[in-house]
Design an enzyme around this catalytic site. Structure first.
Site, PDB file in Angstrom:
ATOM      1  N   CYS A 380       2.922 -11.681   8.363  1.00 46.76           N
ATOM      2  CA  CYS A 380       1.669 -11.087   8.806  1.00 46.76           C
ATOM      3  C   CYS A 380       1.796 -10.549  10.244  1.00 46.76           C
ATOM      4  CB  CYS A 380       0.536 -12.100   8.634  1.00 46.76           C
ATOM      5  SG  CYS A 380      -1.056 -11.297   8.499  1.00 46.76           S
ATOM      6  N   HIS A 513       0.820 -13.979   3.276  1.00 47.56           N
ATOM      7  CA  HIS A 513       1.258 -15.335   3.638  1.00 47.56           C
ATOM      8  C   HIS A 513       1.883 -16.030   2.420  1.00 47.56           C
ATOM      9  CE1 HIS A 513      -0.627 -15.625   7.641  1.00 47.56           C
ATOM     10  NE2 HIS A 513      -1.448 -14.707   7.135  1.00 47.56           N
ATOM     11  N   GLU A 515       3.641 -18.540   2.333  1.00 50.94           N
ATOM     12  CA  GLU A 515       3.686 -20.010   2.476  1.00 50.94           C
ATOM     13  C   GLU A 515       2.584 -20.722   1.692  1.00 50.94           C
ATOM     14  OE1 GLU A 515       2.899 -17.848   4.831  1.00 50.94           O
ATOM     15  OE2 GLU A 515       1.484 -18.630   6.316  1.00 50.94           O
TER      16      GLU A 515
HETATM   17  N1  GLN Z   1      -3.931 -10.582  13.827  1.00 50.30           N
HETATM   18  C1  GLN Z   1      -3.314  -9.867  12.763  1.00 50.30           C
HETATM   19  C2  GLN Z   1      -4.341  -9.203  11.862  1.00 50.30           C
HETATM   20  O1  GLN Z   1      -5.493  -9.568  11.851  1.00 50.30           O
HETATM   21  C3  GLN Z   1      -2.433 -10.783  11.936  1.00 50.30           C
HETATM   22  C4  GLN Z   1      -3.189 -11.835  11.214  1.00 50.30           C
HETATM   23  C5  GLN Z   1      -2.309 -12.937  10.692  1.00 50.30           C
HETATM   24  O2  GLN Z   1      -1.168 -13.072  11.121  1.00 50.30           O
HETATM   25  N2  GLN Z   1      -2.816 -13.744   9.785  1.00 50.30           N
HETATM   26  O3  GLN Z   1      -4.000  -8.319  11.137  1.00 50.30           O
END
Ligand code: GLN
Length: 540
Positions: A380, A513, A515
């Site tokens: 992300c 994600h 994970e």
């Molecule tokens: N801050 C970034 C976004 O909102 C990444 C978010 C995250 O890593 N979950 O896109």
């Protein structure tokens, strides 16, 4: 009607209520019963989505896009049952619903009160969205005696009164300390905790005693006598060597057997403990170790990257190697320290994150991993940092950045304007922060001949998301000409989901994600592959 098992905790927090509930759920499921687990959290936030991981640990995201308590992660990992939005509720959510209804005139002039209105709403939550489950395990966050948890405890008391003891069971988890100086196990805190619980109307049916040492029969008898619980329902849980041993340990202590016998039920088939025995053995006997660096803002808090730590461990299990996590605090990481800090690592992982602090250190570390061919996984925010690094250093866009961090940058990463959810277009916003990100399960199409397609062995995947910003798709051709390819895209081809480098043994960034979907009994392919690459980088 389903049978409801309520799990409360006493004496101190962090005794492992989540793990106990998850282990019990596994044992019941593996004996042929349909189980659901839910969590009630006494804090006033509507959900943990806006809470700092420093405060509350990781925010766990479900398939249907709820931002929930990290205990739901334990539940999923142990039971392989996907949680839903309806499996987590907070005091904040309950009050917010009630106040909205009150403003609409929904209470017809009545005075709105904790009893019955709040407690009724809690009872509704307990029963909501349950169909043919045999058991619903409800964990109540916090510790008995806290002011905040009182309405929940009152609600479960009423629930049991309304549905009868044949449909409800109370489990209380307490702490039984061992005093080294007097070489004694102390039952008094447990007695007090149960007294507290009884004073608010609940007599536990089973007491789980968390202890460092096995509790002698005399002491268990004492707990049974003072707490008014049959001796066979005083269950001990001694610290396990690895969490994967927990279901085995609860089985040996007959927790599942006592629960079934309470409800006058029999096991439909034998509990299958073999997979847990197998991974416990691997975990305890694996000697070889590799170091994986995680650079993030919250590395000092144990639970801030809970699912990630677990997923890396799962990747280690599938490669029969121990993963040693080298946690590096991004705020303190100076670019000139990178070589020293990453000296002995075989893989670099940049996890999800928010905000500017510590980003330059992360970007320098990614450059280092890219140039030295160290396996890299960006999750992300980590993917977003990786593409910014590439834009600055390979595409020579010096002002490349994310508008989340600098509104005047060259936007290689920017606010998602809109996205398609089940055929409906949703508009992105950075004004109202609660529950407005692109959340939950979304599909990505994988490109032919890409590394990612080989890893997933599929043309299309569904993974969980939690982001507001996205890689700028207009720059796709520019990046691809320079060797960074967009190997996963949303089905409408608008949102880049995965990036990878051509001339690197293992360099992948994902907008989602992974994970959250890794399980000890079925490690996620991305983590297995990452650890495999790290292992061969290290020559092991
Ligand atoms: N801050 C970034 C976004 O909102 C990444 C978010 C995250 O890593 N979950 O896109």
């Amino acid at each position: 009607m389903a049978r409801y098992i309520f799990v409360t905790g006493g004496v101190v927090s962090s005794l492992g209520k989540g793990l106990s509930s998850a282990s019990l759920a596994y044992l019941l499921k593996s004996q042929g019963y349909k189980v659901r687990i839910r969590k009630m959290d006494p804090y006033l936030n509507v959900d943990p989505g806006t809470m700092s991981p420093f405060q509350h640990g990781e925010v766990f995201v479900t398939d249907d896009g709820a931002e929930t308590d990290l205990d739901l992660g334990h539940y999923e990992r142990f039971t392989n049952i996907s949680s839903k939005k309806s499996d987590n509720i907070t005091t904040g959510r309950i009050y917010s619903d009630i106040i909205k209804k009150e403003r609409r005139g929904g209470y017809l002039g009545k005075t709105v009160q904790v009893i019955p209105h709040i407690t009724d709403r809690i009872k509704e939550f307990i029963k909501k969205d349950i169909s043919n489950e045999d058991f619903v395990i409800c964990e109540i966050g916090g510790t008995v005696g806290d002011i905040e948890s009182l309405p929940f405890v009152e609600a479960i008391r009423q629930f049991s009164n309304e549905h009868g003891k044949s449909k409800t069971l109370f489990i209380h988890l307490t702490f039984v300390p061992f005093l080294k100086s007097s070489d004694e196990i102390k039952t008094k805190p447990t007695q007090h905790s149960v007294k507290e619980l009884r004073s608010i109307g609940i007599q536990p049916d089973i007491i789980i005693c968390r202890s460092q040492k096995s509790i002698p029969l005399d002491q268990r008898k004492k707990i049974s006598l003072f707490c008014n619980v049959p001796i066979q329902n005083v269950i001990e849980t001694v610290d396990v060597r690895t969490i994967y041993e927990a279901p085995i340990s609860f089985f040996n202590q007959k927790l599942d057997k006592q629960v079934l016998s309470y409800f006058k039920l029999k096991s439909k088939k034998r509990a299958n403990l073999l997979p847990w025995k197998k991974i416990t053995k691997i975990t305890l006997n694996t000697k070889k170790t590799i170091n994986i660096a995680i650079i993030g803002k919250y590395v000092n808090l144990k639970d801030a990257y809970k699912s990630l730590d677990e997923a890396l461990t799962h990747g280690g299990i599938s490669n029969k190697i121990k993963v040693n996590l080298v946690r590096i605090e991004s705020d303190k990481l100076k670019p000139n320290q990178i070589t020293e800090k990453l000296k002995n690592v075989s893989g670099l992982l940049i996890p999800g994150g928010f905000g500017k602090r510590g980003t330059e250190g992360k970007i320098s570390a990614i450059k280092y991993a890219r140039e030295r061919k160290i396996p890299f996984l960006g999750i992300c925010f980590g993917m977003q940092m990786a593409i910014i690094e590439y834009a600055r250093n390979k595409l020579k866009i010096k002002k490349a950045g994310s508008t989340e961090l600098d509104i005047n940058c060259y936007p290689v990463v920017g606010l998602i304007n809109e996205w398609n959810k089940d055929g409906k277009i949703i508009k992105g916003t950075d004004k109202d922060l609660g529950g407005t990100m692109r959340l939950g399960l979304y599909e990505a199409k994988l490109r032919n001949n890409s590394a990612i397609k080989k890893i997933y062995k599929s043309n299309s995947i569904k993974e969980r998301h939690r982001h507001r910003y996205e890689v700028n798709n207009n720059l796709k051709n520019q990046f691809e000409r320079k060797g960074l390819i967009f190997s996963g895209m949303s089905p409408d081809n608008n949102l880049p989901e995965i990036i990878e480098l051509k001339n690197h043994p293992w360099f992948i960034g994902v907008q989602f994600h992974p994970e959250f979907k890794s399980r000890p009994l079925s490690p996620h392919p991305l983590f297995s592959s990452f650890i495999k690459a790290a292992k061969s980088f290290n020559g092991k």
